[in-house]
Design a protein around this motif. Structure first.
Motif, mmCIF file in Angstrom:
data_model
loop_
_atom_site.group_PDB
_atom_site.id
_atom_site.type_symbol
_atom_site.label_atom_id
_atom_site.label_comp_id
_atom_site.label_asym_id
_atom_site.label_seq_id
_atom_site.Cartn_x
_atom_site.Cartn_y
_atom_site.Cartn_z
ATOM 1 N N LEU C 41 0.842 -1.188 0.000
ATOM 2 C CA LEU C 41 0.000 0.000 0.000
ATOM 3 C C LEU C 41 0.877 1.238 0.000
ATOM 4 N N SER C 45 -1.516 5.785 2.817
ATOM 5 C CA SER C 45 -2.803 5.103 2.918
ATOM 6 C C SER C 45 -3.233 4.976 4.377
ATOM 7 N N VAL C 46 -4.505 5.307 4.636
ATOM 8 C CA VAL C 46 -5.019 5.286 6.009
ATOM 9 C C VAL C 46 -5.737 3.962 6.226
ATOM 10 N N GLN C 47 -5.102 3.023 6.883
ATOM 11 C CA GLN C 47 -5.774 1.765 7.167
ATOM 12 C C GLN C 47 -5.978 1.566 8.655
ATOM 13 N N ASP C 121 -1.712 -1.152 8.124
ATOM 14 C CA ASP C 121 -2.135 -2.484 8.553
ATOM 15 C C ASP C 121 -3.648 -2.603 8.421
ATOM 16 N N PHE C 122 -4.092 -3.235 7.316
ATOM 17 C CA PHE C 122 -5.536 -3.330 7.103
ATOM 18 C C PHE C 122 -6.103 -4.646 7.598
ATOM 19 N N GLU C 123 -5.265 -5.569 8.016
ATOM 20 C CA GLU C 123 -5.770 -6.901 8.375
ATOM 21 C C GLU C 123 -6.258 -6.896 9.819
ATOM 22 N N MET C 124 -7.357 -6.222 10.056
ATOM 23 C CA MET C 124 -7.826 -6.030 11.425
ATOM 24 C C MET C 124 -9.097 -6.807 11.714
ATOM 25 N N SER C 125 -9.552 -7.629 10.782
ATOM 26 C CA SER C 125 -10.801 -8.360 11.012
ATOM 27 C C SER C 125 -10.659 -9.249 12.236
#
Lengths: 391, 375, 189, 184
Positions: C41, C45-47, C121-125
């Motif tokens: 990314l 990028s704002v994740q 870090d978008f993997e926050m599920s």
């Protein structure tokens, strides 16, 4: 200055399972398809050559033995239709993926090869639901009617010379009768669901059926007039010199259009019209009942192209390389030719599905009544004259 | 007859009341239309909205001016930064902030990029409604490229919260101008394919020509705007009528069609995409590579008491905002004028008498977005 | 005649459409293979959000409450007390409710010392929402794991392999074009 | 604990294997319901686009709730929509799962102070996986779908009675006179 420790990962990460997934491997995909086709071929050989040979060797070819043989053959054909559905759904999704610049199923099994098996297992284990508003008996019966109607077409399909369950001399009439039945299943399912969308889908199916069945029957008649027989094996044999699609070009085109309509296939998928009727006639079906509709749809997606091949592309004919006709090897080779010719037509149907939008239902009816029926009649007269002149 | 609920007419047995939505694949979100169907023909149609009502305007009254920008994003969520602009322009007017020329041009580039993205989403979903699967995937891939360019600079894909009073929040990424130029080359190649798949397809002709005709008078009377209005032959475009940002500096045309049918609305959106590409090409030439990206806005944003209406031409039509200030740091009232909301009003007019399949085509040609309709 | 022409036009158009679709078979798919290959990314990028510490491990945040005031979704809760030895404040509590956060980066814009930053870090599920109620330890951890982050004041910063923090090259910075183009202009003049 | 593992009840070899197989099939063939609500719905569609292509994992949309396995709640749920959402969930055939996508579905997000917004879709339907973000990236949705896959495949107790579902009817607008949900 202390080094900042990198902490442990507190997030949840999905497991990386899958079979070397990071690139598409066309050779593996082709191997998977070839494996499916090979299984298909083996079943065909077992059904039409293996079982009769076995029963002949055992001396059971009369009376109840004959009945048992036919039952065994039908069971094998049921297995065959399951293989066809698993393969065609996989091919459809993979092909749609290819033309849409993506991949389609590819992580479960070699090149996604057993994805459809998982789908089938899941549907098997899913709740099979009868809505309160539905007519339970008819609701349960409708998928079976649809499936049996398309499955019954197998009886007269000649996979090779002599490889046919019922080599009846009214094969064409049988086809007209049976292929119409599958629309009844759709009608019954839609009306008995107790759902308005399903009702609209069923009505569309009925309206569609009465419009395309007539040109379809006229094309059957044209083929019969041109070949001089109603037996499907005879029709194939009459094409030894020249495949029918050249002299019967107009009925051929009409037949392709009408079979698209009979398949409920884009651009004529009105009974199911995903974006209009949500799922059309099968909107209330879940689990195994839905799977039977699916199965019927994809068995038909094999059978109607197969009929195109029988009527217009010389059926099982192909170079035999000196193998004696009538032997097991010749039959195997002929059934392979038949399968491959059918595969080309299945691919063309899938290609149409990937490209075209949907017509409106009244446009098909208008087209069928105002253009297809006159043209089919014209083709019939033309074929009769041509037969008078040339044969 | 109550206008909200369709009751069956006593004694009439040939009419079926069907409830389309809120979960229906062709309603582009959560529209609900109650239809009276006589066979396939629609006799009555009552649209219901409000399934996505999330009190935008009320919440915005309780937020300071910079915070409101983040909320305006969530209205027309397909067109991203386009929603921020009318509010930003209105507050800039009230504050008297000077916007640097380069900032105006960057804003306009983003504005037109999102117009392309929005029209691509429209094209994909409209073709999906008509039954074609592949164009949907093609358009979404092109949209991904646009969103990638936007994300590199603005930090988010869909709702970037990028415009601010006096310009934009941060300078563009070094690759920005090259990326946009590459994308335009790509887009011009793809437009040829879309012409083949959408505008030239005989099936699309059969489904859309002469369907859902909206004549000029009714279009004006109903207050529709944007491509729907221009497809009815009215050459009204806020970008020309009340130019804002960098639009006075660029040349472009307003495509109009006299037909007013569904195909005309398809055609007008297509031509707008060509015009967007043309505008973007000019802006790439005109925009200085370096320079100021933000004017000097006061640290404490307290516009003087008063009100201001500004409108922009977003992908769906005239998107306006009325800001009323009472001199504090929070707006007294923010009223949005959504184009999709006004365009949706012609649904009963166009649906009644049409076939059910036509209704799907008409609805997709209106391109509603429910974040903005329900607010 | 015109009817035949019309039919021919329709057949031709369908053929062109089918050819257009089939052309794609020969093109390379742009698929990213997400869980096997992580997407790269852009640094702005704002994740997710993180709270950066200084290189020596001391707190960068001066607890000025600017971010709390700027947050549109009102998800930041800060409690502080006056530093008994020296000036400034100390943090009692620094919570960001990442569940309700709208990822607009207004807090990052407001931060005067670039302590609160955006990371990729978008993997926050998650199976449980409580894991997303970020306290100060969580935010520090996020920052320590991050290789790059962005804040308007310092631009894009990178964490090197030996734990130092340095400014990213201009090719990664918003507005880095000015710096990239400057040498060329000097050569011209 | 030896061959039988530490399970509370001893595992049946044949049926246990069959259960494993069925859970494997369920986890690898999750068909979501086409139900887009708001901003997240666009990113939900983008998860199936060529760049991410969730179809690689055997997932594709079914339009009717009867044939869907996973409901992706992609956007703000307000009180008017709540009962429809609940109804759709009830219409889905067992087994079924719910993914809550985005801040609004998780807890109301930036709109949670509004008078009409349901603060968290887990008040209406049981949620298996939550995704933060506004809107989440398509990759984040794919990650959540894969987390759900792992959850289904790992489910220890294979057969159990239908889950207790919290049905907080207070958050839905006006139940009928008999206290039940109005039928559309």
């Amino acid at each position: 200055m202390r080094p900042i420790p990198i902490p442990e990962d507190r997030h949840f990460r999905p497991r990386l399972i899958g079979y070397d997934p990071q690139k598409s491997r066309p050779w593996l995909e082709r191997t998977v398809y070839a494996a499916y086709v090979f299984v298909f071929w083996l079943i065909v050989i077992a059904t039409y050559a293996g079982v009769p040979a076995l029963f002949g060797a055992l001396g059971w070819d009369g009376g109840w033995g004959f009945v048992l043989m036919r039952v065994l053959q039908v069971v094998l054909l049921f297995l065959l239709s399951a293989v066809i559905a698993l393969l065609l759904i996989l091919v459809l999704r993979k092909y749609l993926g290819k033309v849409q610049e993506r991949f389609g199923p590819m992580h479960y099994g070699p090149a996604g090869g057993i994805q459809t098996v998982f789908d089938a297992l899941k549907l098997l284990a899913k709740e099979d639901f009868v809505p309160a508003a539905a007519d339970a008996l008819t609701f349960r019966l409708a998928p079976a009617v649809t499936f049996v109607a398309s499955f019954a077409m197998f009886a007269v399909i000649p996979f090779a010379s002599g490889w046919v369950l019922a080599d009846t001399n009214v094969g064409l009439i049988y086809l007209i009768a049976v292929s119409t039945l599958s629309a009844y299943g759709v009608l019954l399912g839609g009306v008995s669901s107790g759902n308005k969308w399903a009702l609209i889908g069923a009505l569309r199916a009925g309206a569609q059926m009465v419009s395309y069945e007539i040109p379809l029957a006229l094309v059957f008649l044209t083929v019969a007039v041109w070949s001089g027989t109603l037996r499907l094996g005879g029709i194939v044999d009459a094409q030894l010199g020249l495949w029918n699609f050249l002299p019967l070009a107009l009925p051929f085109v009409l037949y392709v259009i009408a079979s698209l309509a009979e398949l409920k296939h884009i651009p004529f998928d009105f009974p199911e019209a995903e974006s209009e009727l949500i799922a059309g006639y099968n909107v209330e079906y879940s689990g195994m009942s839905f799977a039977f509709f699916f199965l019927a749809e994809f068995v038909e997606l094999f059978l109607l192209p197969a009929l195109i091949v029988v009527f217009f592309f010389g059926g099982w004919h192909g170079p035999l390389f000196g193998i004696e006709p009538g032997s097991l090897a010749a039959g195997a080779l002929e059934s392979l030719y038949f399968t491959l010719k059918t595969a080309v037509w299945v691919w063309i149907f899938l290609w149409i599905r990937a490209t075209l939008p949907r017509y409106r239902d009244d446009q098909l009816m208008e087209f069928a009544w105002k253009a297809m029926i006159p043209l089919a009649l014209f083709g019939l007269v033309l074929a009769a004259y041509m037969r008078l002149i040339w044969r | 007859m109550s206008t909200m609920n369709l009751e069956p007419v006593p004694g009439r047995t040939d009419e079926m009341i069907v409830n389309m939505g809120p979960q229906h694949p062709a309603t582009h979100g959560v529209l609900r239309v109650v239809l009276g169907l006589e066979g396939e023909r629609i006799t009555r149609a009552v649209p219901h909205i409000g399934y996505l009502h999330r009190n935008h305007e009320k919440i915005e009254e309780a937020r300071t001016y910079p915070m409101v920008i983040a909320y305006t994003d969530r209205m027309d969520y397909v067109s991203g930064t386009q929603n921020e602009l009318p509010f930003v322009l209105a507050v800039e007017d009230m504050l008297g902030v000077e916007v640097p020329d380069r900032a105006k041009k960057i804003r306009t580039i983003f504005f037109e990029l999102y117009r392309l993205a929005s029209h691509l989403v429209w094209m994909g979903t409209a073709m999906l409604d008509l039954g074609a699967i592949s164009p949907f995937l093609y358009t979404f891939w092109d949209r991904e490229i646009i969103l990638g360019i936007v994300e590199k600079t603005a930090g988010a894909r869909m709702l970037p919260n990028y415009y601010t009073f006096g310009g934009v929040r941060r300078d563009v990424h070094p690759d920005f101008f090259k990326d946009v130029a590459d994308f335009l080359d790509h887009m011009e190649r793809r437009m040829v394919d879309y012409e083949h798949l959408v505008l030239e397809s005989p099936v699309v002709h059969a489904r859309t020509k002469g369907v859902g005709v909206l004549d000029q008078e009714r279009a004006v009377a109903r207050g529709v705007s944007g491509p729907v209005l221009r497809a009815s032959g009215v050459a009204y475009d806020v970008r020309k009528a009340f130019p804002y940002d960098a639009y006075p500096d660029v040349e472009f045309e307003i495509p109009t069609s006299p037909d007013g049918d569904t195909y005309a609305r398809f055609w007008v959106r297509f031509q707008e995409m060509y015009q967007s590409i043309r505008i973007l090409r000019q802006l790439l030439e005109l925009t200085p590579k370096t320079g100021p990206y933000k004017g000097r806005a006061p640290a404490r944003l307290k516009p003087p008491a008063g009100e201001r209406y500004r409108a922009v031409e977003n992908s769906r039509g005239e998107l306006g905002v009325l800001v009323v200030s009472d001199g504090s740091d929070k707006p007294y009232r923010v009223k949005h004028r959504g184009a999709a909301f006004s365009n949706l009003q012609i649904i009963p007019d166009l649906f009644v008498g049409a076939k059910f399949s036509d209704a799907i085509a008409i609805l997709s040609s209106l391109d509603p977005v429910f974040g903005e309709i329900d607010r | 005649m015109s009817l035949l022409q019309e039919v021919w036009q329709a057949v031709k158009a369908i053929g062109t459409g089918m050819a257009t679709v089939h052309k794609r078979v020969y093109e390379e798919a742009p698929t990213e293979f997400y869980p096997y290959v992580k997407p790269e990314l852009p640094p702005v990028s704002v994740q997710s959000l993180a709270l950066v510490e200084n290189e020596d491990g001391s707190e960068r945040c001066i607890v000025c409450l600017q971010c709390e005031r700027a947050c549109p979704a009102q998800v930041i809760t800060i409690e502080r007390h006056r530093n008994p030895e020296g000036k400034g404040f100390l943090i009692d509590r620094f919570d960001i409710d990442l569940v309700n956060c709208m990822y607009c980066a207004a807090c990052v814009e407001a931060c005067p010392v670039s302590s609160i930053v955006t990371i990729q870090d978008f993997e926050m599920s998650t199976y449980d929402l409580q894991t997303l109620k970020a306290d100060i330890d969580f935010l520090h951890e996020q920052a320590r794991r991050a290789r790059q982050w962005y804040s308007p004041k310092f631009g894009v910063e990178l964490r090197t392999d030996d734990g130092r923090i340095e400014k990213a090259p201009p090719e990664m910075q918003p507005g880095g074009l000015a710096e990239i183009l400057k040498p060329a202009e000097e050569v011209d003049s | 604990m030896g061959l039988l593992g530490s399970d509370e009840r001893p595992r049946d070899v044949i049926l246990g294997t069959l259960d494993d197989l069925i859970n494997m099939a369920r986890s690898r063939s999750m068909w979501p319901l086409t139900f887009g609500i708001a901003c997240c719905a666009i990113e939900m569609m983008a998860t199936w686009d060529p760049k991410i292509d969730a179809d690689r994992f055997g997932m594709f949309f079914r339009n009717t709730p009867r044939q869907a396995d996973v409901m992706i709640v992609s956007g703000t749920v307000n009180k008017k929509l709540a009962k429809r959402l609940r109804r759709l969930y009830d219409q889905m055939a067992e087994p079924k799962w719910v993914i809550s996508m985005g801040a609004c579905a998780n807890q109301g997000g930036p709109f949670r102070q509004g008078y009409s917004v349901v603060e968290g879709v887990d008040k209406i339907v049981p949620v298996d996986v939550y995704i933060p973000g506004c809107p989440p990236r398509p990759e984040a949705l794919l990650q959540a779908l894969l987390l759900l896959r792992d959850k289904i495949a790992d489910r220890e107790l294979r057969y159990k009675k239908p889950r207790e579902i919290p049905a907080d009817y207070d958050v839905m607008a006006e139940p009928g006179k008999d206290g039940r949900l109005p039928v559309l």
